[in-house]
Design a protein around this motif. Structure first.
Motif, mmCIF file in Angstrom:
data_model
loop_
_atom_site.group_PDB
_atom_site.id
_atom_site.type_symbol
_atom_site.label_atom_id
_atom_site.label_comp_id
_atom_site.label_asym_id
_atom_site.label_seq_id
_atom_site.Cartn_x
_atom_site.Cartn_y
_atom_site.Cartn_z
ATOM 1 N N PHE A 139 6.394 7.860 -3.950
ATOM 2 C CA PHE A 139 6.289 6.399 -3.936
ATOM 3 C C PHE A 139 7.535 5.939 -3.121
ATOM 4 O O PHE A 139 8.548 6.390 -3.019
ATOM 5 N N GLU B 267 6.997 0.067 -3.204
ATOM 6 C CA GLU B 267 6.124 0.533 -4.574
ATOM 7 C C GLU B 267 7.140 0.814 -5.851
ATOM 8 O O GLU B 267 6.532 0.015 -6.964
ATOM 9 N N LYS C 94 -3.200 4.632 -4.845
ATOM 10 C CA LYS C 94 -1.876 5.956 -4.888
ATOM 11 C C LYS C 94 -2.563 7.033 -5.322
ATOM 12 O O LYS C 94 -2.213 8.209 -4.652
#
Length: 144
Positions: free
Chosen positions: A66, A70, A94
């Motif tokens: 991430f 994010e 994602k």
């Protein structure tokens, strides 16, 4: 001095317990990932103990792929107490990114297993009979 003040941690303590450096801690403050600390009567930054847990979560999310943007979005969603409308869409995107990375890593793993099996000794001047990696050919093409 109250019990709450005694329990608060100074910058170095938080950084050490979370396994980050002080610059990372301050950067996360500037980014809004962690709350701005209170100040002690002597002017030192002091943090609640749960800041350590938050930092560990942020670093774990980064290790999992991430970005800080994010992570910030996820933390903000959690702070609001209700998910944003596009959370499912972002989660699916994602997941797709993670699947691509897994496929890339599997390709690299397979190639390296072939190198080990072929007993390659060089990436540019390999002497094994059937080198699975075309680095020598690629190097020759670039010098032409």
């Amino acid at each position: 001095m109250t019990y709450e003040i005694e329990r608060r941690l100074r910058t170095g303590q938080v950084a050490e317990r979370a396994g980050v450096n002080v610059q990372t801690l301050r950067y996360y403050e500037r980014r809004g990932l962690i709350a701005e600390p209170q100040r002690s009567p002597g002017g030192h930054r002091t943090y609640p103990p749960d800041t350590v847990t938050l930092l560990v979560v942020i670093k774990a999310a980064q290790r999992l792929g991430f970005t800080l943007d994010e992570v910030a979005e996820l933390l903000e969603t959690g702070r609001r107490g209700h998910p944003s409308a596009d959370l499912r869409e972002r989660a699916e995107a994602k997941l797709a990114e993670i699947e691509r990375r897994i496929a890339d890593l599997a390709t690299i793993r397979d190639a390296l297993n072939q190198v080990v099996a072929a007993r390659c000794d060089s990436l540019t001047h390999c002497t094994c009979a059937d080198c699975p990696l075309p680095y020598a050919e690629l190097a020759e093409e670039q010098t032409r």
